[in-house]
Design a protein around this motif. Structure first.
Motif, PDB file in Angstrom:
ATOM      1  N   GLU A  32       0.822  -1.210   0.000  1.00  0.00           N
ATOM      2  CA  GLU A  32       0.000   0.000   0.000  1.00  0.00           C
ATOM      3  C   GLU A  32       0.854   1.257   0.000  1.00  0.00           C
ATOM      4  O   GLU A  32       0.532   2.237  -0.676  1.00  0.00           O
ATOM      5  CB  GLU A  32      -0.929   0.013   1.215  1.00  0.00           C
ATOM      6  CG  GLU A  32      -1.821   1.242   1.255  1.00  0.00           C
ATOM      7  CD  GLU A  32      -2.955   1.111   2.248  1.00  0.00           C
ATOM      8  OE1 GLU A  32      -3.394   2.143   2.773  1.00  0.00           O
ATOM      9  OE2 GLU A  32      -3.412  -0.021   2.493  1.00  0.00           O
ATOM     10  N   GLY A  68       3.959   0.260  -3.195  1.00  0.00           N
ATOM     11  CA  GLY A  68       3.582  -0.334  -4.467  1.00  0.00           C
ATOM     12  C   GLY A  68       4.377  -1.575  -4.815  1.00  0.00           C
ATOM     13  O   GLY A  68       4.085  -2.258  -5.799  1.00  0.00           O
ATOM     14  N   LYS A  69       5.407  -1.891  -4.029  1.00  0.00           N
ATOM     15  CA  LYS A  69       6.212  -3.086  -4.242  1.00  0.00           C
ATOM     16  C   LYS A  69       6.183  -3.938  -2.983  1.00  0.00           C
ATOM     17  O   LYS A  69       5.827  -3.464  -1.904  1.00  0.00           O
ATOM     18  CB  LYS A  69       7.651  -2.712  -4.593  1.00  0.00           C
ATOM     19  CG  LYS A  69       7.787  -1.896  -5.878  1.00  0.00           C
ATOM     20  CD  LYS A  69       9.236  -1.541  -6.150  1.00  0.00           C
ATOM     21  CE  LYS A  69       9.374  -0.708  -7.412  1.00  0.00           C
ATOM     22  NZ  LYS A  69      10.792  -0.325  -7.679  1.00  0.00           N
ATOM     23  N   SER A 110      11.158  -2.373  -0.175  1.00  0.00           N
ATOM     24  CA  SER A 110       9.941  -1.746   0.350  1.00  0.00           C
ATOM     25  C   SER A 110       9.944  -1.661   1.867  1.00  0.00           C
ATOM     26  O   SER A 110       9.341  -0.759   2.449  1.00  0.00           O
ATOM     27  CB  SER A 110       8.711  -2.538  -0.106  1.00  0.00           C
ATOM     28  OG  SER A 110       8.731  -2.745  -1.498  1.00  0.00           O
TER      29      SER A 110
END
Length: 764
Positions: A400, A403-404, A456
């Motif tokens: 969220e 994105g990764k 991330s």
């Protein structure tokens, strides 16, 4: 004025209570939840031209609860219940109240305040001690709302004024705002519509006009509100007819119609029993709620839990505090439902079963992320199951926020840490993420790998007698509050991806990151050390081995020895030499700061670090940035980005190498380097105050000069005092910087006494 009551909430966090019942109809003290807001509006004394309930897609279910004189607006809009406001097309003021809240808000006072201030939006506020799941309003001196802080961490608790679900808004201003927003209104009132008014420079004001406020989001919220209502003196019913039958009753309590009690039944204070309930011999209700049509068998007990309508507790069954049993669910004979466990509607628990986690999904015991991550032992909040859920929840946060779904996982070199780390990686894979296996590493090696490889997130597992799972954001620092909330939702409510086997992610070998890490920090000390012989000491053998390996090419065998003692987590270091004695972490960081300025590097430090570093920055023409430990916004992003370029503040090995290199280059001793620093003394103290936000009221006139949103900072006759709550909300950390340790201790004593006194006054 128009009254507009929102009642379309789905109540996802209140399941299983809301599995078959809309949230506004959840039973509270024998009446639907929405009833209390309807009564508050009716009894306010404010004349309303229209009274509207916006039920969204639950309108059909809500129809029976709508009293005479009220209108019910249905429909299901992608913009939620507030979208119906635009259809009113009115210039009248509109009172908007949330149907899933209960408060003693003085609506008449709010209306008068709205008129006097000529406000376009006026918010009712309530001072709350527990703020983690509430939206706070930051006010100016004249009462104008400057910003809304969405469900912050206790780190960000500079105000305890919470929005309590009731506002008055100008109909004309609302139409203008919607027209300028493509004829749409935000879905959420508190975090959408109010901030939109603020951004559009519309006058928004707030007033404290409520003493109590319950935002009903969870089963525990519902039970807490019930307890408050019963013990606040609002319920005075007695039941002599049942006492004559030998039933032992403690007051206050509520007992419905047509209840059947058997011999030996005991009803404890704070209990609510619905209609048509049967209770067998020696059954007990020790607080909590039992819905209509329930069967409570012989010797069964309910202790501070919520039993939905039609549920059956068989002989000897026990349900404990904070647990919930859904409609028509069955708890078998002698089964035990542990605290906070949820049994979904229609499910059955077999006899003689100990239920320690939700029957449907998730973990029953609430987990919050503390200063150093998630702590526990093999039988508590950190075990293989919870670690797998942590991995999946961290993947949800990464997806969220970034994105990764690429997450580094490192662990301390022992079997327990390795096993739990593999559980974390399994959870990452099961959620569709990609786990990058660091292998045996330090926490700072893992954080370095996250930042260097642009991953991330990261996770570091350290297990022995106890276990700690530290969570790392994409910048190599602790998670931001929004990321934490996503992880906590996964741990406590099962809100994380659950993929089928074909959609599992992979596990990648990333042990080579350790070599990149060594290259990175070895650059802090490239040249041979001149007259300096360094030795590394730590309770973690791997840190000692790594330090020896890094120092071997540059160490001076004949130089004066300096021993750097590095903490077990690898994050801090102190130094000792015969000439200087002990030089502790903060002063070592300042020596490294001088070196960084000479190299043109920006220094980035935690917000509580002593202000003496600013004096050094002025002296040497450098720049110091500060970052928060759990920020609620992006205001400290530049500082968090710069932190990668100054690892000495978070990495004991990097600090040891940097300081050693500086001493060698300048040809000075550790004692001489320490003499370059500003004269100051510091003290830190923990103050155990439960729900600590109320203790700040005595300091409410102080404005913090720092840019981050954590804690408050005071200037005390040339001394610096920084105070902030700990992340669990069960105390305060106070950092004092002064000219002497005696002065720092005296200031600590003064503010501790003041804060404790304010806390006691607030609890009266």
């Amino acid at each position: 004025m128009i009254a507009f009551l929102t009642a379309g909430g789905e109540g996802l966090r209140m399941k299983p209570v809301t599995c078959r019942t809309p949230k506004p109809l959840a039973n509270l003290c024998g009446a639907p939840l929405i009833t209390y807001q309807i009564e508050a509006i009716e009894q306010s004394g404010v004349p309303f031209s229209r009274k509207i309930i916006a039920g969204g897609r639950f309108s059909r279910s809500l129809k029976a609860a709508v009293p005479n004189g009220w209108e019910l607006l249905g429909g299901d809009s992608e913009n939620g219940e507030l979208s119906a406001l635009y259809s009113l097309e009115t210039d009248e003021d509109i009172l908007i109240s949330a149907g899933d809240t209960v408060s003693d808000c003085d609506i008449a006072r709010l209306a008068e305040f709205h008129r006097e201030n000529r406000s376009e939006l006026s918010c009712a506020l309530c001072e709350c001690s527990d703020i983690r799941d509430k939206n706070l309003a930051l006010l100016s001196e004249n009462g104008e709302v400057l910003s809304v802080i969405e469900k912050p961490s206790y780190y960000s608790c500079r105000t305890g004024l919470a929005l309590c679900g009731t506002v008055i808004i100008s109909g004309k201003a609302l139409s203008e705002i919607a027209s300028g927003n493509d004829r749409k209104l935000p879905e959420c009132l508190e975090t959408g519509l109010i901030p939109l008014f603020i951004r559009r420079k519309r006058p928004v004001f707030g007033i404290k006009c409520a003493e109590k406020f319950f935002d009903i989001n969870t089963v525990n919220d519902l039970l807490a509100c019930q307890t408050d209502m019963l013990f606040s003196g609002n319920r005075t019913e007695t039941y002599p007819q049942y006492e004559r039958m030998g039933v032992q009753i403690e007051y206050p309590c509520v007992i419905g119609r047509d209840v059947t009690f058997s011999e030996g039944v005991k009803i404890g204070a704070g209990s609510v029993i619905g209609d048509n309930v049967f209770m067998g011999r020696n059954a007990r209700i020790n607080g909590g709620f039992v819905g209509n049509g329930c069967y409570i068998g012989e010797r069964a007990s309910v202790s501070g839990s919520y039993i939905c309508g039609g549920a059956r507790l068989m002989t000897g069954a026990s349900v404990f505090e904070g647990a919930a049993v859904g409609e028509k669910a069955v708890v078998g004979e002698n089964a035990v439902v542990e605290p906070n466990v949820k049994i979904w509607s229609g499910r059955e628990v077999e006899s003689e079963t100990l239920v320690s986690s939700d029957v449907k999904y998730g973990v029953g015991k609430p987990v919050t992320i503390g200063e150093d991550g998630i702590w526990g032992d093999g039988g508590g909040s950190v075990d293989p199951q919870s670690c797998a859920v942590t991995g999946s929840a961290l993947t949800a946060a990464a997806a969220e926020m970034r994105g990764k779904k690429r997450i580094a996982v490192g662990y301390r070199p022992n079997d327990a840490s390795k096993a739990l780390a593999f559980s974390v990686m399994s959870g990452i894979s099961a959620a569709g993420g990609e786990a990058w296996d660091m292998g045996e590493a330090t926490a700072e090696e893992t954080a370095f790998a996250v930042r260097k490889a642009e991953l991330s997130a990261g996770c570091y597992v350290d297990a022995g007698v106890t276990a700690r799972v530290s969570l790392i954001s994409s910048d190599g620092l602790p998670l931001k509050r929004r990321e934490e909330r996503i992880v906590e939702a996964g741990l406590n409510r099962g809100d994380y991806p659950k993929n089928g086997f074909p959609r599992f992610g992979g596990i990648r070998d990333f042990s080579s990151a350790g070599e990149l890490y060594k290259l990175h920090i070895s650059a802090l000390c490239k040249a041979p050390l001149n007259g300096v012989r360094v030795r590394i000491s730590s309770s973690d053998d791997r840190i000692c081995r790594l330090g020896s390996e890094l120092l071997a090419p540059v160490n001076s065998p004949s130089g004066k020895e300096i021993v750097f003692s590095i903490s077990a987590d690898g994050r801090k270091a102190s130094a000792y030499s015969e000439e200087s004695g002990y030089v502790f972490w903060e002063r070592l960081v300042m020596i490294a700061e001088i070196k960084a300025f000479s190299e043109g590097r920006t220094v980035s430090l935690p917000c509580e670090f002593p202000k003496a570093v600013d004096t050094l920055a002025e002296r040497y023409g450098g720049t110091v940035l500060r970052y928060g430990c759990c920020p609620t916004d992006n205001s400290d992003d530049p500082a968090r980005a710069a932190a990668f370029g100054f690892p000495e503040a978070r990495d004991g090995l990097a600090l040891a190498l940097s300081v050693s290199d500086y001493l060698s280059r300048e040809g000075i001793s550790l004692k001489q380097a320490a003499e370059l620093l500003p004269e100051y003394a510091s003290a830190a103290r923990f103050i155990p105050i439960d729900r600590s936000s109320r203790a700040f009221r005595g300091l409410s006139d102080v404005r913090s000069p720092q840019s981050v949103d954590e804690g408050i900072m005071l200037d005390e006759s040339g001394s610096r005092v920084f105070i902030r709550p700990v992340k669990t909300g069960r105390g305060l950390m106070m950092y004092v910087e002064s000219m002497s340790i005696e002065a720092a201790s005296e200031i600590c004593d003064f503010y501790e006494e003041k804060l404790v006194r304010e806390d006691r006054l607030g609890s009266v």
